[in-house]
Scaffold this active site. Sequence first.
Site, mmCIF file in Angstrom:
data_model
loop_
_atom_site.group_PDB
_atom_site.id
_atom_site.type_symbol
_atom_site.label_atom_id
_atom_site.label_comp_id
_atom_site.label_asym_id
_atom_site.label_seq_id
_atom_site.Cartn_x
_atom_site.Cartn_y
_atom_site.Cartn_z
ATOM 1 C CB ALA A 196 15.502 173.111 18.872
ATOM 2 N NE ARG A 221 14.304 176.478 21.855
ATOM 3 C CZ ARG A 221 13.457 175.661 21.263
ATOM 4 N NH1 ARG A 221 13.321 175.719 19.934
ATOM 5 N NH2 ARG A 221 12.742 174.789 21.946
ATOM 6 C CE1 TYR A 222 17.364 175.072 24.285
ATOM 7 C CE2 TYR A 222 16.284 173.503 22.822
ATOM 8 C CZ TYR A 222 16.224 174.395 23.882
ATOM 9 O OH TYR A 222 15.035 174.611 24.522
ATOM 10 C CB THR A 223 23.071 173.165 17.643
ATOM 11 O OG1 THR A 223 22.250 173.739 16.618
ATOM 12 C CG2 THR A 223 22.366 171.951 18.222
#
Length: 654
Positions: free
Chosen positions: A116, A118-120
């Site tokens: 997602a 928000r993690y990258t």
Amino acid sequence: MRIEDYDILDANKDWFTEYARAVLQERALPEARDGLLVAQRQLLSTFNHALKMTNKSPYKKSAAVVGSALAYAYTHGDASLYGVLCNLSLPFSMRYPLIEGKGSLGTQENPDMRSADRYTEARPSKIADTMFDGINRDAVSMIQTYTNEDVEPVVLPSIFPNALCNGHSGIGVSMASSTYPHNLVEVAKAIKLYFEKGEDLTLDEIMTVLPGPDFPMGGTVINAKDVSAAFETGHSKVSLKVRGDYTIDGNKIIFTSIPYGAFRSKIRSQISSKIDLISAYICDFEDASNVGKTKIIFTVNRGVDPKMALAVLFKETDLQTTVSYNMNFIYKGVPKLCSIKDLLRIYAAHQREVITRVTTFDRNKLVARIHILDGLLIISSNIDKAISLIKNSADKASASVALQKAFGLDEKQAEAVLNMQLSSLTRLSQSQLQNEKENKLLQVAECDRILHESTYRDKKILEKLDSIVLQFGDARRTKLVNEEQVDVKPQETPVIKEYIHIDRFDGISKSPQKMRGSGITYEVMSDGTLWVFCDNNKCYKLKVSKIKKDSVSLYQLCKIPSEARVLRVAPAKDDCVVLSVTAQGYVKKTLGKEFNSGTAAAICRLHEGDLLTTVSLADEVDVAAANGKRVTVGKDVKTSGRMTYGTKISLKFA
């Protein structure tokens, strides 16, 4: 309120035309000048303009980047834009990635394997930075964003030839686009040839320096001779065959790459679905790949030529794929099918326009500064008088007027003097100002030379291109060969004798040996077919190769309706006679070869209310009569087509 009549057909034409235009221009086809889709350009512009980020900036969360782009220019939603961000960062998709990413943004294992947003994290690549060179110096035209609060570029200046170096695939309305990556060093050589020869440049000359595509992960194009037709027209007449890189080590075939656009998960799925065919050549398969590295190992059966095994793998899986050029681009708002020479021409025209606009901007700025320096030179030679005039003036406006009258300055020169601090004004050096003016005049002369000498202008463009090649140029990764297309027929699976067993629950299985127990057993050949006759007047055909060792429902394999009843199962034979009997006393014989068509053929033609009761492959059959006795029928019945009623006999059957 006013009501007007409007023809619905005319309205539909207008609406569809507008829809098609929007899809082609804004979503499906890239711009020929910078090779970018609108969404890609808006995302990169968000980095450059809205976030003020370069490749030297710290990474920023992908979710923040996407959110900023939505606020700045993009209108189609965060999920689709995050997909754009991921694709621009993938080294197996982009020959020269335009975004540097951190985290799982996608792998060759599966196109959907991404974390997602928000993690990258992401930031522009070094190449992306070069695409904005001159953006703040009027290099390209700007338009209002959808909010009317900011502006975005119509196209990027892009000295990096992105349209030629990075591939793209998209489908629009009545038009699709598929372009493929090329090597930057080779593209630069082709661009130089175009600048040198212009429209006299031939396709053969282009292909001496730019012979074909260069895919990010390597591979081999095995029919390179067909590239020229695609380059000439922009559309492939013959698809290019692309194979992954492999080595043969004894009885092992080791693939170290897979073709452009292929994914390992799909290859494994293809192997599983064709296991019956592939297992005749391959006894073991191992996928030892990890992130960023492909290693697929096949072990060839003893006695099998590895080239034969490769022929099957290339035919049945994406270890060999085909790609076709369809170089549709948008050029200044209009769709255009571009040949390779068209793309070189468009690149040259765009860069000439960019350098002209940037140079004109720089020249105007230099001339404006020289004009100010002329005023400062006048003031520096009369500094005491100038300071006195300023001190004795009531306000800034009157001081400006006084300076203009006393020294012959214009309004801008006077304003420049008044905007200087007193300490700076008193330190004005005649020699420093004169040196700066001379330097500016030299720069103006340089600008004039660029603007008026086309040869010199082209030289400056190519110098910038050379600097890009020096930074990012690399060796070709994809091999181009013209491999002799040997028609290697995969060895046939040996035909052997097998035994089919049907139990009392209509479960069917096969074995190399005759099975004991209740049920019916048939001796068949492994390449044979079974007929399954049912009382719903259908003959279902079942290939022996589809039958497994473990028992499976006959109804499931043949997709027989649950309400139907199986009357007879028999090996298919073209030269046999199928004898059928109905409840109303109709007897018919049909030649076996008539049951070869389709997967479920009708057995006979039935009268209303009639029902099929008996099917036999014998010339005659015993049936039960109304009096309870057995009667033999069929001996004197002649053969007829499947869709006939047959011969009516006088007995009534129970």
